[in-house]
Design an enzyme around this catalytic site. Structure first.
Site, short mmCIF file in Angstrom:
data_model
loop_
_atom_site.label_atom_id
_atom_site.label_comp_id
_atom_site.label_asym_id
_atom_site.label_seq_id
_atom_site.Cartn_x
_atom_site.Cartn_y
_atom_site.Cartn_z
N SER A 67 35.27 40.48 49.86
CA SER A 67 35.53 42.23 49.49
C SER A 67 34.58 42.98 50.05
O SER A 67 34.10 42.62 51.15
CB SER A 67 34.97 42.09 47.57
OG SER A 67 36.19 43.12 47.19
N ASP A 111 47.88 41.53 47.28
CA ASP A 111 46.15 41.89 46.96
C ASP A 111 46.27 44.17 46.18
O ASP A 111 46.64 44.79 47.56
CB ASP A 111 45.37 41.45 48.15
CG ASP A 111 43.86 41.78 47.61
OD1 ASP A 111 43.52 42.61 46.57
OD2 ASP A 111 42.90 41.46 48.22
N HIS A 136 42.86 39.63 44.68
CA HIS A 136 42.04 40.34 45.72
C HIS A 136 40.81 38.27 45.79
O HIS A 136 39.71 38.83 46.69
CB HIS A 136 41.28 41.32 45.59
CG HIS A 136 40.41 41.96 46.37
ND1 HIS A 136 40.39 42.01 47.12
CD2 HIS A 136 39.27 41.98 45.98
CE1 HIS A 136 39.54 42.27 47.74
NE2 HIS A 136 38.18 42.81 47.48
#
Length: 274
Positions: A96, A219, A247
């Protein structure tokens, strides 16, 4: 400095190999989130895990709002760890927001990194007038930040299912929720603002380190359009689409994630004639 950095970021070193593999967790998480992935790499690599200041078992007292006012402060933490452990030839594995943190670190010190493995990267979370799809409108983000200030627990309860996006794994969603709730709310609010309002699109083209992009097929945080954009603008990159929701494929689909990482690393070795 070595002792203070390693304590500050609660650095853990594992593995029987020599080449460093540095794992950097996402927003609201900690190094514990890598536990389904790391055993597969312990026999052949030297694994380095850590917590960002304000996350996990890091030293919250080391938090400095000015230092961490943008992602460069977190990138410097990564470089501090590399320096403290004298790491070179690093395979950086980021999830991320850590994908862009790792990219920034590699731009500052490319000689330390050999590969970037980017799980769910996003250089910009905001849609804009150019047609770029980041996944969120600015009003969405502003409302999210306001909610974090007024009702942090409520925000965590809303955000965790959205991030995991996998109703079949309620335990993982609850773990993520608890991870969010264990983070200092003031630090988390600033980190969220830095994460969601940063725009690192111009930095992609500057990269000189080969990269693997791992993109989940469903996602809500980093849609497929984002992964495609990163691949198109990041030199020497490969894009691998995982048949996984959410995610956090290192939590929800660890086998797929490990397989994709191993395939890429093996290809890299073969390409180098090793």
């Amino acid at each position: 400095m070595k002792t203070s950095v390693l304590a500050r970021n609660h650095v853990t070193v594992l593995g029987k190999g020599t080449q460093p593999m540095l794992f950097a967790h996402g927003f609201g998480c900690s190094q514990q989130m890598w536990r389904f992935i790391t055993p597969a790499f312990e026999p052949n690599y030297r694994l380095i895990l850590f917590d960002y200041v304000g996350s996990g078992a890091s030293q919250t007292s080391a938090y400095n709002a000015e230092r961490y006012a943008n992602l460069n402060g977190y990138a410097q933490d990564v470089l501090d760890i590399c320096s403290a452990l004298d790491l070179t030839d690093v395979i950086f594995v980021g999830h991320s927001v850590s994908c862009m943190i790792g990219l920034l670190a590699s731009l500052k010190a490319p000689e330390r990194f050999s590969r970037l493995i980017l799980i769910g990267p996003s250089p910009c979370y905001l849609n804009d007038a150019t047609g770029y799809i980041g996944g969120f409108n600015r009003q969405d983000i502003q409302e999210l930040l306001v909610t974090m200030e007024k009702n942090y627990i409520g925000w965590a309860n809303f955000m965790a299912p959205m991030v995991m996006n996998d109703p079949s794994q309620p335990a993982m969603t609850e773990e993520l929720n608890q991870s969010f709730c264990s983070t200092d709310p003031v630090i988390a609010r600033q980190f969220a603002q830095v994460t969601f309002l940063s725009d690192n699109r111009p930095d992609l083209a500057k990269s000189t380190v080969p990269a693997l992009i791992l993109q989940c097929s469903d996602d809500l945080i980093a849609p497929i359009e984002v992964g495609t954009y990163v691949h198109q603008h990041l030199p020497d990159s490969q894009l691998k689409l995982l048949k996984a929701s959410g995610h956090c494929p290192h939590l929800s689909a660890p086998f797929q994630t490990i397989l994709a990482m191993n395939e890429y690393l093996q290809e890299s070795l073969n390409g180098a004639g090793l």
